[in-house]
Design a protein around this motif. Sequence first.
Motif, short mmCIF file in Angstrom:
data_model
loop_
_atom_site.label_atom_id
_atom_site.label_comp_id
_atom_site.label_asym_id
_atom_site.label_seq_id
_atom_site.Cartn_x
_atom_site.Cartn_y
_atom_site.Cartn_z
N THR A 131 32.09 -13.26 -32.29
CA THR A 131 33.36 -13.21 -31.93
C THR A 131 34.12 -12.37 -33.21
O THR A 131 33.88 -13.09 -34.49
CB THR A 131 34.24 -14.48 -31.93
N GLY A 132 34.71 -11.37 -33.07
CA GLY A 132 35.35 -10.72 -34.24
C GLY A 132 36.63 -11.66 -34.78
O GLY A 132 37.23 -12.05 -34.12
N ASP A 133 36.86 -11.60 -36.00
CA ASP A 133 37.89 -12.23 -36.50
C ASP A 133 38.41 -11.64 -37.85
O ASP A 133 37.54 -10.85 -38.56
CB ASP A 133 37.36 -13.91 -36.84
N PHE A 134 39.77 -11.93 -38.27
CA PHE A 134 40.17 -11.48 -39.48
C PHE A 134 40.49 -12.97 -40.19
O PHE A 134 40.99 -13.77 -39.73
CB PHE A 134 41.01 -10.71 -39.55
N CYS A 135 40.23 -12.69 -41.61
CA CYS A 135 40.65 -13.83 -42.52
C CYS A 135 41.79 -13.22 -43.70
O CYS A 135 40.85 -12.45 -44.21
CB CYS A 135 39.61 -14.69 -42.84
N ALA A 136 42.78 -13.72 -43.77
CA ALA A 136 43.49 -13.17 -44.90
C ALA A 136 43.11 -14.15 -46.18
O ALA A 136 43.36 -15.33 -46.37
CB ALA A 136 44.84 -13.26 -44.69
N ILE A 137 42.50 -13.64 -47.27
CA ILE A 137 42.26 -14.20 -48.52
C ILE A 137 42.97 -13.48 -49.92
O ILE A 137 42.77 -12.27 -50.01
CB ILE A 137 40.83 -14.55 -49.06
N ALA A 138 43.93 -14.07 -50.52
CA ALA A 138 44.53 -13.64 -51.54
C ALA A 138 45.13 -11.98 -51.18
O ALA A 138 44.69 -11.01 -51.89
CB ALA A 138 43.77 -13.49 -52.71
N ASP A 139 45.76 -12.01 -49.98
CA ASP A 139 46.57 -10.86 -49.44
C ASP A 139 45.22 -9.71 -49.19
O ASP A 139 45.84 -8.62 -48.79
CB ASP A 139 47.38 -10.09 -50.62
N VAL A 146 31.69 -13.71 -36.11
CA VAL A 146 31.14 -15.20 -36.19
C VAL A 146 30.52 -15.62 -35.06
O VAL A 146 31.11 -15.27 -33.98
CB VAL A 146 32.60 -16.10 -36.36
N PRO A 147 29.31 -16.16 -35.09
CA PRO A 147 28.56 -16.60 -33.89
C PRO A 147 29.50 -17.35 -32.91
O PRO A 147 30.29 -18.36 -33.41
CB PRO A 147 27.46 -17.42 -34.22
N MET A 173 29.95 -23.94 -48.27
CA MET A 173 30.26 -22.71 -47.83
C MET A 173 29.51 -21.82 -47.76
O MET A 173 29.46 -20.54 -46.85
CB MET A 173 31.35 -22.25 -49.05
N ARG A 174 28.39 -21.62 -48.72
CA ARG A 174 27.33 -20.37 -48.68
C ARG A 174 26.40 -20.75 -47.41
O ARG A 174 25.90 -19.89 -47.03
CB ARG A 174 26.64 -20.49 -50.04
N THR A 175 26.19 -21.89 -47.07
CA THR A 175 25.42 -22.28 -45.93
C THR A 175 25.86 -21.65 -44.64
O THR A 175 25.46 -20.89 -43.92
CB THR A 175 25.18 -23.69 -46.03
N VAL A 180 27.35 -16.01 -40.91
CA VAL A 180 28.56 -15.29 -40.44
C VAL A 180 28.41 -13.80 -41.11
O VAL A 180 28.23 -13.58 -42.43
CB VAL A 180 30.01 -15.70 -41.02
N ASP A 181 28.66 -12.71 -40.28
CA ASP A 181 28.85 -11.40 -40.93
C ASP A 181 30.02 -11.25 -41.35
O ASP A 181 31.11 -11.38 -40.98
CB ASP A 181 28.37 -10.32 -40.01
N CYS A 182 30.18 -10.46 -42.67
CA CYS A 182 31.42 -10.66 -43.49
C CYS A 182 31.42 -9.27 -44.41
O CYS A 182 30.47 -9.12 -45.00
CB CYS A 182 31.71 -11.91 -44.19
N ASP A 183 32.55 -8.30 -44.61
CA ASP A 183 32.41 -7.47 -45.54
C ASP A 183 33.08 -7.73 -46.77
O ASP A 183 33.40 -6.83 -47.51
CB ASP A 183 32.97 -6.35 -44.74
N ALA A 184 33.20 -8.75 -47.26
CA ALA A 184 33.87 -9.32 -48.47
C ALA A 184 32.66 -9.35 -49.44
O ALA A 184 31.53 -9.70 -49.12
CB ALA A 184 34.57 -10.47 -48.23
N GLY A 185 33.23 -9.44 -50.79
CA GLY A 185 32.16 -9.76 -51.71
C GLY A 185 31.85 -11.14 -51.94
O GLY A 185 32.17 -12.01 -51.20
N PRO A 186 30.76 -11.40 -52.96
CA PRO A 186 30.10 -12.82 -53.12
C PRO A 186 31.36 -13.99 -53.35
O PRO A 186 31.22 -15.19 -52.97
CB PRO A 186 29.20 -13.17 -54.07
N ASP A 187 32.47 -13.56 -53.86
CA ASP A 187 33.47 -14.57 -54.19
C ASP A 187 34.44 -14.87 -52.95
O ASP A 187 35.13 -15.93 -53.05
CB ASP A 187 34.33 -14.08 -55.43
N ARG A 188 34.45 -14.10 -52.17
CA ARG A 188 35.47 -14.16 -50.99
C ARG A 188 34.72 -14.58 -49.70
O ARG A 188 35.35 -14.97 -48.92
CB ARG A 188 36.36 -12.91 -50.73
N ALA A 189 33.39 -13.96 -49.61
CA ALA A 189 32.68 -14.03 -48.33
C ALA A 189 32.60 -15.54 -47.71
O ALA A 189 32.81 -15.93 -46.82
CB ALA A 189 31.48 -13.39 -48.11
N PRO A 190 31.99 -16.41 -48.90
CA PRO A 190 31.98 -17.82 -48.50
C PRO A 190 33.19 -18.45 -47.88
O PRO A 190 33.25 -19.32 -46.92
CB PRO A 190 31.38 -18.38 -49.63
N VAL A 191 34.25 -18.01 -48.31
CA VAL A 191 35.64 -18.68 -48.40
C VAL A 191 36.00 -18.45 -46.73
O VAL A 191 36.44 -18.86 -46.04
CB VAL A 191 36.71 -18.27 -49.41
#
Lengths: 309, 373
Positions: A131-139, A146-147, A173-175, A180-191
């Motif tokens: 499932t495609g999703d969007f998540c807002a983190i720090a704007d 997501v499976p 969070m890292r587990t 989850v496939d995510c295009d953010a960096g290591p500080d935001r992807a787990p979040v």
Amino acid sequence: MSTASVRAAAIDAAERRGGWVPDIDARMAALQSPVRTVLEPAFEALAEADRVTLVPDAHYPFHPSSGMVTDPAVVGAIVARLERETDADVAVAGASDDRISFDRTARYLGYEGLLERFEASLADLADDSRTGDFCAIADESIALSVPNRLAEGTVVVVPSLRPTADGPVAGAMRTLDALVDCDAGPDRAPVAATRAVDPAVAVLDATTAYGGDPVAGNALFAGSAPAVDAVATTLLDRSLAADGALETARGDRGPISVAGDADFEALRARLPDGELPPADDTHPAVSTAYRVYAAVTGDAVPPQLEGDR
Amino acid sequence: MALPFLHRWTDSDALSLGLLGVGNIGMVHLKSAVAMPAVDVVAAADARPENRARARNDGVSRTYDDYEALLDAEALDAAVVALPPFLHADAVERAAEAGVDVFVEKPLARSTAEADRLLETAREAGIAVGVDHTLRYQPDMMGVKEAYDEGGVGHVPYASITRLNDHPLGRPPAGDAPPEWPMDPEAAGGGSLVELGVHCFDVLEWLFGDLEIKDASMGRTLETEAEDAATVLMNAPETGTTITLHCGTYQWEQLPEVNTRLRLEGVTGTISNREHLPTNFYAGAATSALSNVASRFTSDEPDVFGPTFYLQAHYDALADFCDAIREGERPPVDGEDGRRTLALAETAYELAAADAAADADDPDGLEAPEVSP
């Protein structure tokens, strides 16, 4: 500013010889009461779920006595509790990657045999629709894939207590981020992954911890994923502020209270704060020394000592 | 002893060598052979493109994705068979058809039956078969043998050998995809006993003569098909020595440290292989470097893989094989040696299986009492 709560439970090891019990039934029996204790605050939500997916750290078939993966006995004890007390369909999930298939890892770790005792199944999320999703983190709007099993059902994440190769704890969070496939960096992807999955509870397997060496921690901790990761970070003597994902996830939340019969400070004092072994087969210093030696003498460099594993 | 080999050298002065398989150990053989005087490494074959690229980087001009294509296309004197064990017999058969002598990575085959077929094929074709059993080439093992043969501790009633590593799963952080075949008994011929134990059998027979397997136990630390731990109890009738062997692929390893321990408990003391190793890798490397630098001025050949005694042993084993081929002699560690280690492993598996079956039948270890009518 609020106080996050983490429930802790000690595992009785008074009668145990050595740091590891090979018999999974004996380990599960010892975990029955601690699992009941740490799951109690979350159990109402779990009891209402139609489907519960457990996500252990099963990234590679390292022996569970090393602390490098979740002990399948912890997962088995949680499955037993869920099947005894709820009507939910229970699955244990991981994902195949380019290194090893999840089926193979799960088989070597004993999950196949373990789950035959229950109604629970194994799920390879690499095969799951997403499932495609969007998540807002720090704007910042972060796109995720997501499976479906994690996006739609109730999730219990069960991380091991160990560092990653990069230094921070593997954590809940890292587990989840690993699935989850995510295009953010290591500080935001787990979040982002954690917010998208929104696990009902995270159960930190501190029965055996790895911090450069394995140590029998004989404890479980449960709470929200960021709170449990903060506990893991503190136990392995890492800085909370140095973990960008943890900082982002926790925001300005206040201290974490750890309640239960596990002696947090004593455990923290016992656990080493080391790293994973170096990635190369050979210690980089040895590879460098060998290259210098070979350059001087004209000797061949053995492939095993060339580094770049 | 000179053998009536049908096939002999190519016209070149150098021994023309091909590598069948250049994975982990195959690359050690390749690098050894490239550094060897009077050996011309003409070609290498491997199914994996990255392995072929590594071989080309190390000076092999022609590579093939199929070992049969290599044997068809190249005129070789000898070939190193460093393929997975399930391919050994076929590769030797193809080499025999081409009249090429073979140096086969251990285990020689997956079973004594397969080894018998392999050796019969080699005999009929008149090719020599060497086997890469390298422990006896290690300086620590040679030191133990020298001390033992000199009677340094008197009679040795008991000896023990342990060999542990982490093949193929490795240690953290998780690295490359682990191959499937080493954990598949059908493909590998067994687990850690054929991966590591056969080396131990070879060095023990080299020290003590023929071995008799008395009992054995196999273990698994993970739910794998093949055992990752094996313990074997043996007698050596010629020397009156009781021996235990433990080998396993469950223990994390970080080179250059290797966990190989041999202890001979004698009447007047202990001979340990640890006494014959450099206590510090860097000091050993420095000594080796000085020796090899000096060899540049004395025109002596340098010790290839000098600081790493266990890899130098692979070099020496292959060099001995090549020397034997040049001289038309039987390889110093030959197919019959390789077959014997397989026979010992098979006996150990059979005894372990019988013990396991007996335990399953009688879990309390209590025999049913005889009841008189």
